[in-house]
Design a protein around this motif. Structure first.
Motif, short mmCIF file in Angstrom:
data_model
loop_
_atom_site.label_atom_id
_atom_site.label_comp_id
_atom_site.label_asym_id
_atom_site.label_seq_id
_atom_site.Cartn_x
_atom_site.Cartn_y
_atom_site.Cartn_z
N ARG A 102 0.62 -1.37 0.15
CA ARG A 102 -0.19 -0.12 -0.08
C ARG A 102 0.87 1.48 0.05
O ARG A 102 0.38 2.18 -0.37
CB ARG A 102 -1.00 0.10 1.34
N GLY A 115 2.15 -2.21 4.25
CA GLY A 115 1.01 -2.85 3.56
C GLY A 115 0.18 -3.83 4.64
O GLY A 115 0.40 -3.61 5.84
N GLN A 116 -0.10 -5.09 3.92
CA GLN A 116 -0.45 -6.23 4.66
C GLN A 116 0.31 -7.59 4.42
O GLN A 116 0.10 -8.00 3.34
CB GLN A 116 -1.99 -6.39 4.89
N ASN A 127 3.92 -6.20 8.25
CA ASN A 127 3.24 -4.92 7.46
C ASN A 127 4.27 -3.90 7.25
O ASN A 127 3.61 -2.70 6.45
CB ASN A 127 2.23 -4.40 8.21
N GLU A 157 -2.84 -3.09 8.82
CA GLU A 157 -2.19 -2.68 7.60
C GLU A 157 -1.43 -1.25 7.65
O GLU A 157 -2.14 -0.42 8.56
CB GLU A 157 -3.29 -2.67 6.55
N VAL A 158 -0.49 -0.91 6.80
CA VAL A 158 0.33 0.30 6.84
C VAL A 158 -0.27 0.81 5.52
O VAL A 158 -0.19 0.12 4.42
CB VAL A 158 1.86 0.34 6.88
N ARG A 159 -0.81 2.11 5.60
CA ARG A 159 -1.61 2.74 4.19
C ARG A 159 -0.69 3.78 3.63
O ARG A 159 -0.83 4.54 2.63
CB ARG A 159 -2.90 3.01 4.51
N GLY A 172 -2.08 4.05 9.32
CA GLY A 172 -2.85 2.70 8.69
C GLY A 172 -3.84 2.49 9.52
O GLY A 172 -4.60 3.31 10.10
N SER A 173 -4.10 1.20 9.69
CA SER A 173 -5.10 0.75 10.51
C SER A 173 -4.28 -0.30 11.37
O SER A 173 -4.19 -1.54 11.09
CB SER A 173 -6.25 0.23 9.80
N SER A 184 -3.11 3.60 15.31
CA SER A 184 -3.03 3.63 13.65
C SER A 184 -2.05 4.79 13.04
O SER A 184 -2.21 5.06 12.09
CB SER A 184 -4.56 4.14 13.14
N LYS A 212 -8.44 4.89 10.69
CA LYS A 212 -7.65 4.49 9.53
C LYS A 212 -6.92 5.73 9.03
O LYS A 212 -7.54 6.71 8.38
CB LYS A 212 -8.43 3.61 8.82
N VAL A 214 -4.93 7.17 6.08
CA VAL A 214 -4.67 6.81 4.61
C VAL A 214 -3.56 7.71 3.87
O VAL A 214 -3.09 7.62 2.54
CB VAL A 214 -5.79 6.57 3.80
#
Length: 236
Positions: A102, A115-116, A127, A157-159, A172-173, A184, A212, A214
Motif C-alpha cells: 500500500r 501494507g498487509q 506489515n 495494515e500500513v497505508r 494505517g489501521s 493507527s 484508519k 491513509v
C-alpha cells in the motif's frame, strides 16, 4: 494515483491507467514540465505507491512484471530499465498467499514498504519492511494488534509512509507498533517505535474503534494526517 517529485523537478505519477496525456504509459509515467513520458513498458497492473531516491523510482502495488522483468509488486526504474527489488518473490501473508502493498517511502537511504504482509522475500516482517540495497529488514516487530487471547498478532495494515527528518511516520489501521499502543499512527527513529500523541479513533453509535490513516503530509513544522476517523488525540 500516487505522485512523487524527483530532485530535478520531474514529476512521476502512478496508479491504474494506460495513457498519460497522449502517450501510452502502463500505470506509471514521468512529466518533465512539458510532456509525459512512458517508463519502458511500465507495469502490468495497478500501482499503489511510488517513491523517488536519486535516479531510482520505486513502485509497489498489484503488478507481477515491470518492463519485461518478473517483479511481484516491488520494482524500481533506474532511468533506463526496470529491475525487481530483492529476489522478486515479493510480499506474502501468514498463509503464504500474496500480500497487499500500500505504501512506500525512502528513509535513511533505504526503501521502506508498507501494507498487509508477514514476510518479504521470505524475511519475517509484519506489515512494514526496509530494503537496504542488499537485504530486507523488519522494523522492530512491525505493526499489529492484540488478539482475543491478548497475544501479539500481525493483523493490521500500513497505508501511508512519510519521512520527516530523522523519523519515519507510518499510518494505517493498527493498534500496536512493537508493544506500544499507537492507534493507527506511529513514528520510527531507526531503532524504536513510538506513539504520535494518542493516535486516531472512530467513535460512533456508542462504539470506540481504531481509525484508519491513509494520507500523511508535513509542512510548517506540523504533521498532517487524513483518513477515516473522527477523533485525534481525543479531539473531535
Amino acid at each position: 494515483v500516487s505522485v512523487a517529485v524527483a530532485q530535478n523537478g520531474d514529476i512521476y505519477i502512478a496508479g491504474n491507467f494506460t495513457e498519460a496525456g497522449n502517450v501510452k504509459a502502463n500505470n506509471i509515467a514521468r512529466w518533465d514540465g512539458a510532456q509525459f513520458h512512458s517508463l519502458s513498458n511500465g507495469l502490468d497492473n495497478s500501482v499503489a505507491a511510488i517513491a523517488v531516491d536519486g535516479n531510482n523510482v520505486y513502485a509497489v502495488g498489484s503488478f507481477s512484471s515491470a518492463g519485461n522483468v518478473s517483479a511481484n509488486g516491488i520494482a524500481y526504474w533506474n532511468g533506463t530499465e526496470w529491475s525487481a527489488v530483492g529476489t522478486g518473490d515479493g510480499a506474502t501473508d501468514e498463509y503464504g498467499s500474496r500480500g497487499w502493498l500500500r505504501a512506500a517511502a525512502v528513509y535513511n537511504g533505504s526503501l521502506v514498504i508498507g501494507g498487509q504482509f508477514t514476510k518479504v522475500d521470505g524475511v519475517a516482517a509484519n506489515n512494514i519492511a526496509a530494503w537496504d540495497g542488499a537485504n530486507w529488514q523488519p522494523l522492530g516487530m512491525g505493526v499489529g494488534e492484540l488478539d482475543w487471547d491478548s497475544n501479539w498478532s500481525p493483523n493490521g495494515e500500513v497505508r501511508a509512509l512519510l519521512t520527516v527528518g530523522d523519523v519515519l511516520v507510518a499510518g494505517g489501521s493498527f493498534q500496536l507498533a512493537d508493544n506500544e499502543t499507537v492507534n493507527s499512527i506511529a513514528q520510527w527513529d531507526g531503532t524504536n517505535w513510538a506513539a504520535v500523541g494518542s493516535g486516531v479513533r472512530m467513535v460512533e453509535n456508542g462504539s470506540d474503534n481504531l481509525g484508519k490513516v491513509v494520507a500523511l503530509a508535513y509542512g510548517n513544522n506540523t504533521l498532517y494526517a487524513g483518513g477515516y476517523f473522527n477523533r485525534a488525540e481525543g479531539k473531535t
